[in-house]
Design an enzyme around this catalytic site. Sequence first.
Site, short mmCIF file in Angstrom:
data_model
loop_
_atom_site.label_atom_id
_atom_site.label_comp_id
_atom_site.label_asym_id
_atom_site.label_seq_id
_atom_site.Cartn_x
_atom_site.Cartn_y
_atom_site.Cartn_z
N GLY A 12 0.90 -1.17 -0.01
CA GLY A 12 -0.02 -0.08 0.00
C GLY A 12 0.76 1.16 -0.06
N ASN A 62 -1.50 -7.46 -6.04
CA ASN A 62 -2.78 -7.42 -5.61
C ASN A 62 -2.19 -8.40 -4.19
OD1 ASN A 62 -5.10 -8.40 -4.34
ND2 ASN A 62 -6.19 -8.66 -6.36
N VAL A 63 -2.49 -8.08 -3.28
CA VAL A 63 -1.76 -8.75 -1.99
C VAL A 63 -2.74 -10.01 -1.66
CG1 VAL A 63 -0.47 -6.84 -1.04
CG2 VAL A 63 -2.91 -7.39 -0.19
N TYR A 163 -14.40 -4.81 9.52
CA TYR A 163 -13.11 -4.32 9.76
C TYR A 163 -12.41 -4.62 11.13
CZ TYR A 163 -9.66 -0.38 9.57
OH TYR A 163 -8.45 0.42 9.73
N ALA A 165 -13.09 -7.24 12.77
CA ALA A 165 -12.47 -8.58 12.89
C ALA A 165 -11.14 -8.72 12.17
CB ALA A 165 -13.36 -9.52 12.15
#
Length: 253
Positions: A12, A62-63, A163, A165
């Site tokens: 990112g 794309n991770v 989010y 979690a």
Amino acid sequence: MELQNSVVVVTGGAQGLGRAMAESLADAGANIALLDMQEDAVSQAAEELRAKGIDAQGFALNVTDEDAVVATFDKIVAHFGKLNGLINCAGIMRDGMLLKVKDGKVVDKMSKQQFQSVLDVNVTGTFLCGREAAAKMIETDSKGVIINISSVSRAGNMGQTNYSASKAAVATMTVSWGRELARFGIRAACIAPGLVDTAMARQMRPEMLDKFLSTVPLRRLAQVEEMGHAAKYIFENDYFTGRVLELDGGVRV
């Protein structure tokens, strides 16, 4: 860890929090591999970092794609020859209520896709990049540091089932990695910010932002440079591992 001439991957990393952390480490002399889905943006960011006199390379990734993650870390080590650090900044939010109820009837539900998409990026992406970074550190005999990004929301937050979690999972993975990887000279740590002054925060409705800031003793957002400073501290303090550094302006949840 000495940052001068080290090699650090930042996911990112083309903008926002990831870019700020990369800037902070580059200023300390680290060479940087930026990973981001936006190919043009990550290439431009890497070019701008090279102006600091360090080696910086951008990789579109794309991770959540396991094969692509493996291949990208192979390319990073092929170029730099070693790997000393990873900051897992890639993440998304898809906020929404678990259920929407009107007049006693359920009119909408959080979809599986809305839930799963956040876990795919925030948890699976962090796992895949962390796994490959640790493997490359061991294979190249490079002592290193993995920093994951959690959130104050990991304690649970209304409208953020997915989010919250994901960020709780990231924090617990960090503890596990800290215990597992120490014998290889690899530390794992986590930063849990409150709301950071990024493009995402600036998209909030003013009344929602004001409501959030009223819960922050310092009454302001965190600055991305402060997050970069926190990452630099973790890298340079060789006794920090398996712990979460809370950087939330004094919020207690």
